[in-house]
Design a protein around this motif. Structure first.
Motif: not given
Ligand code: FES
Length: 268
Positions: A223-236
């Motif tokens: 998935s596209g990942m912006a932060c990698g640690y759960g903060a941005c919800f970009g990888c849902v």
């Protein structure tokens, strides 16, 4: 069941690049992360370069998520990269002695359990986490790899035991899809447990095949990942139990949790 998550040290650390080799269509980038924890196969790192991380006068790129391909006892980490855009091109061009920014290891890796014969399946650059998983599993694992062509299939040389290879153009190994090799492996070994990483259509074919035969499978999704640690919800991504963030709840998910390994709206 093996513990699936090694915790990352807090924050970004800079580690020296100690190697950058051509491997067919890929680059194999090595860093010395001797102070970092030993990662699980299937976990990932957010990577950036210390210098020139962005276009001229522009904001820096977001870090790029990569699963490690190999983690050595001395702390050396190898990453398999393909330059497909400006960020990955910059990562692929790092020189030994430069600094690489790391956050990780992140996410949940593979969790092989005793009692079933492991079959590990990698497609393209998805061979990377399959390599460190096969390092861990040793001779008990069957390894199946699919690549576009002989040039990319060079990555199969990294594996200690000879994997079975399929290529899209037939230039090396079986002319066809790696899932054809998987079908044959499951015919031989119905008591298998499957571990897979690769492009979403491959993962969906693996999921469907395993579901049809009641074979347990763990899939490392992208998935596209912006932060990698759960903060941005970009990888849902959606699962049968609701939405999950791949960077903390995955990237390795149990195939039984998924209706499909294809992510709606992702364009594949
Ligand atoms: Fe930001 Fe997953 S990448 S929440």
């Amino acid at each position: 069941m093996t513990e699936r998550r090694t915790l990352a040290p807090l924050g970004r650390r800079t580690v020296p690049v100690v190697g950058n080799e051509a491997l067919g269509g890929y680059r194999l980038i090595s860093v010395d992360d001797r102070d970092g924890p030993h990662p699980r196969p299937g976990q990932f790192y957010m990577l950036s370069t210390d210098r020139l991380w962005g276009a001229d006068g522009e904001r820096p790129y977001l870090p790029r998520a990569f699963s490690h391909a190999r983690a050595r006892e001395d702390g050396r980490l190898d990453f398999l990269l393909e330059a497909v855009g400006p960020g990955t091109a910059r990562l692929a061009g790092v020189a030994p002695g430069e600094g690489l920014g790391l956050v990780g290891p992140l996410g949940l890796g593979f969790a092989p359990a005793a009692g079933r014969r492991p079959v590990a399946v990698g497609g393209g650059i998805g061979a990377a986490p399959i390599l460190c998983l096969s390092d861990e599993l040793g001779a008990q694992a069957t390894v199946l790899l699919g690549f576009r062509s002989e040039r990319f299939a060079e990555a199969a040389r990294l594996f200690r035991a000879a994997p079975e290879v399929a290529t899209d153009d037939g230039s090396v190994g079986r002319h066809g899809l790696v899932t054809e090799l998987l079908r044959e492996a499951l015919d031989r070994e119905p008591d298998a447990a499957v571990f897979a990483c690769g492009p979403p259509p491959m993962l969906e074919a693996v999921r469907a095949l395993c579901a049809e035969r009641d074979v347990p499978a763990q899939l490392a999704l992208e998935s596209g990942m912006a932060c990698g640690y759960g903060a941005c919800f970009g990888c849902v991504v959606p699962t049968r139990g609701g939405y999950v963030r791949l960077c903390v709840d995955g990237p390795v998910l149990d195939a039984a949790e998924l209706e499909s390994a294809l992510v709606p709206g992702a364009g594949h």
